[in-house]
Design a protein around this motif. Structure first.
Motif, short mmCIF file in Angstrom:
data_model
loop_
_atom_site.label_atom_id
_atom_site.label_comp_id
_atom_site.label_asym_id
_atom_site.label_seq_id
_atom_site.Cartn_x
_atom_site.Cartn_y
_atom_site.Cartn_z
N ASP A 1 78.10 5.12 -44.22
CA ASP A 1 79.14 5.65 -45.09
C ASP A 1 80.21 6.33 -44.23
OD1 ASP A 1 80.61 6.49 -47.23
OD2 ASP A 1 79.19 8.05 -47.85
N TRP A 2 80.98 5.51 -43.52
CA TRP A 2 81.96 6.01 -42.55
C TRP A 2 82.96 6.96 -43.18
CZ3 TRP A 2 80.77 5.23 -37.66
CH2 TRP A 2 79.95 4.15 -37.33
N GLU A 3 83.36 6.71 -44.40
CA GLU A 3 84.44 7.48 -45.00
C GLU A 3 84.06 8.92 -45.32
OE1 GLU A 3 86.82 5.51 -47.94
OE2 GLU A 3 86.28 3.57 -47.09
N THR A 4 82.78 9.27 -45.27
CA THR A 4 82.39 10.66 -45.55
C THR A 4 82.84 11.60 -44.43
OG1 THR A 4 80.21 10.32 -44.58
CG2 THR A 4 80.40 10.08 -46.98
N ARG A 5 82.80 11.13 -43.18
CA ARG A 5 83.16 12.00 -42.05
C ARG A 5 84.12 11.35 -41.07
NH1 ARG A 5 79.26 12.88 -38.49
NH2 ARG A 5 80.40 14.63 -37.65
N HIS A 6 84.22 10.06 -41.14
CA HIS A 6 84.97 9.33 -40.13
C HIS A 6 86.02 8.43 -40.77
CE1 HIS A 6 82.17 10.89 -37.19
NE2 HIS A 6 81.15 10.36 -37.84
N VAL A 7 86.43 7.41 -40.05
CA VAL A 7 87.45 6.47 -40.49
C VAL A 7 86.77 5.11 -40.68
CG1 VAL A 7 89.61 5.34 -39.81
CG2 VAL A 7 89.20 7.73 -39.19
N PRO A 8 87.12 4.36 -41.73
CA PRO A 8 86.51 3.04 -41.89
C PRO A 8 86.71 2.19 -40.64
CG PRO A 8 87.77 3.62 -43.83
CD PRO A 8 88.07 4.67 -42.80
#
Length: 161
Positions: free
Chosen positions: A66-73
């Protein structure tokens, strides 16, 4: 809601990946990036001569996090080159063309980073007003199987410090 992308703080990480049969190792590398204490991280997987099916395998693996929780897609880029040609520099340049963050890191698909690596390297670079920061390396000899990695570095006896 995704992470607000700031060119002043994020890290683009380029992973060159040319062996679709080594997804277990790529997965370990991705897990090490996903679990970085520093954020945001933008993973750029650059493949070489991958078929549509091979690219689906890579995208499916990336979608497990789930990259968008903490990072960038993440971004996937496929580079076409002549068969048998060492295209590592072309893959790296294709990855660099997709960067958009303040910092750049390069990670081999069969390597991993300790969870504090990006945070530490950026801190050291800032502290010393440096343009480049390098991490150390620990070598592990392994056999890679479809479902697991066997560590060949186990030593019998006492550890010495």
């Amino acid at each position: 809601m995704g992470v607000l992308v700031s060119h002043d703080s994020g890290v683009d990480v380029i992973i060159r990946y040319h062996r679709v049969d080594r997804t277990l190792e790529l997965d370990i590398a991705l897990a090490s990036l996903f679990n970085q204490s520093y954020s945001p991280i933008h993973v750029i997987v650059v493949t070489q001569n991958f078929s549509a099916e091979d690219l689906r395998v890579v995208r499916d693996l990336l979608s497990e996090y789930d990259w968008e929780t903490r990072h960038v897609p993440p971004t996937v880029v496929n580079v076409e080159s002549l068969p048998g040609v060492d295209a590592r520099s072309r893959l790296l340049n294709a990855g660099i063309a997709k960067t958009r963050q303040r910092y750049l890191a390069i990670l081999d698909y069969d390597d991993l980073l300790y969870s504090h690596a990006c945070e530490h390297l950026i801190h050291v670079a800032k502290e010393h007003d440096a343009a480049v920061s390098f991490g150390g390396i620990v070598v592990k000899h392994v056999c890679v199987f479809e479902d697991f990695v066997w560590n060949l570095n186990r030593k019998i006896g006492r550890a010495h410090v």
